[in-house]
Design a protein around this motif. Structure first.
Motif, PDB file in Angstrom:
ATOM      1  N   THR A  39      -7.610   4.114  -0.507  1.00 32.11           N
ATOM      2  CA  THR A  39      -6.678   4.085  -1.640  1.00 32.11           C
ATOM      3  C   THR A  39      -5.253   3.774  -1.182  1.00 32.11           C
ATOM      4  N   LYS A  40      -4.858   4.302  -0.027  1.00 38.27           N
ATOM      5  CA  LYS A  40      -3.527   3.988   0.500  1.00 38.27           C
ATOM      6  C   LYS A  40      -3.394   2.503   0.807  1.00 38.27           C
TER       7      LYS A  40
ATOM      8  N   GLU B 185      -1.296  -2.885  -0.683  1.00 37.86           N
ATOM      9  CA  GLU B 185      -1.527  -4.282  -1.062  1.00 37.86           C
ATOM     10  C   GLU B 185      -0.944  -4.580  -2.440  1.00 37.86           C
ATOM     11  N   ILE B 186      -1.094  -3.657  -3.377  1.00 39.76           N
ATOM     12  CA  ILE B 186      -0.535  -3.845  -4.721  1.00 39.76           C
ATOM     13  C   ILE B 186       0.985  -3.934  -4.652  1.00 39.76           C
ATOM     14  N   GLN B 187       1.614  -3.047  -3.888  1.00 41.76           N
ATOM     15  CA  GLN B 187       3.071  -3.072  -3.753  1.00 41.76           C
ATOM     16  C   GLN B 187       3.544  -4.369  -3.099  1.00 41.76           C
ATOM     17  N   ARG B 188       2.801  -4.823  -2.102  1.00 43.82           N
ATOM     18  CA  ARG B 188       3.160  -6.057  -1.414  1.00 43.82           C
ATOM     19  C   ARG B 188       3.053  -7.240  -2.380  1.00 43.82           C
ATOM     20  N   ALA B 189       1.993  -7.269  -3.198  1.00 42.50           N
ATOM     21  CA  ALA B 189       1.828  -8.351  -4.152  1.00 42.50           C
ATOM     22  C   ALA B 189       2.925  -8.320  -5.225  1.00 42.50           C
TER      23      ALA B 189
END
Length: 149
Positions: free
Chosen positions: A133-134, A139-143
Motif C-alpha cells: 500500500t505504501k 506511485e499515485i503521488q508521483r503520478a
C-alpha cells in the motif's frame, strides 16, 4: 520537536493508541539526548512492580561527561504516567495481548518526553500488505506530481 523516531515500531506493529510519558533521567543522559546521542529502535516497555520501564534504549555518554559518574548506556529508565493511564495500560497489556513500544522521543516545554504506543504485532503477510500500500501511494503521488506540471 522530535529528537528520535522509531520507524521500526510502525513496521513491526499495528499502533492502536498513543500515550505520552515523562522519563526519569540523570544529568548526563539529558545532555546526551540534547546532543542527539540516543537510539530507541531496540527499546521496549515492560511492567515491573506497578510501574512501566523503558528497557534497551541506548543513550551514549558524551566524552565530556563527569569522571565521578559511571554511565550505563542501556540502563532501565522509569516512565512517568498518571495512575489512570497506568491502570488502563496494565489492563490492556496483561489481558488483550498488546505490547508497549517506544515511538518517539521529543521535547515538550523544555522536558524530554517519550511517546509510547499500545501495539499489536504484525504477521509477515501484514508487513507485505503495508509495504504494497505504501508503494502504491508513492506511485499515485508521483503520478499526481508529474501531471500537475
Amino acid at each position: 520537536m522530535s529528537i528520535v523516531d522509531n520507524r521500526k515500531a510502525f513496521h513491526d506493529y499495528f499502533i492502536e493508541e498513543k500515550f505520552e510519558a515523562g522519563l526519569v533521567l540523570e544529568g548526563w543522559e539529558v545532555k546526551s539526548i540534547r546532543a542527539g546521542k540516543v537510539q530507541i529502535k531496540e527499546g521496549y516497555v515492560i511492567l515491573r512492580n506497578g510501574a512501566f520501564y523503558l528497557i534497551g534504549a541506548h543513550i551514549s555518554p558524551l566524552t565530556s561527561a563527569s569522571t565521578h559518574v559511571l554511565p550505563d548506556p542501556t540502563r532501565s529508565r522509569k516512565l512517568l504516567l498518571n495512575q489512570a493511564e497506568i491502570n488502563k495500560l496494565i489492563g490492556r497489556v496483561e489481558r488483550a495481548g498488546y505490547t508497549l513500544a517506544p515511538l518517539d522521543m521529543h521535547f515538550k516545554a523544555g522536558r524530554i518526553k517519550l511517546q509510547i504506543g499500545l501495539a499489536k504485532g504484525k504477521k509477515l503477510h501484514d508487513k507485505r500488505d503495508t509495504e504494497r500500500t505504501k508503494d502504491a501511494q508513492r506511485e499515485i503521488q508521483r503520478a499526481m506530481k508529474t501531471r500537475q506540471r
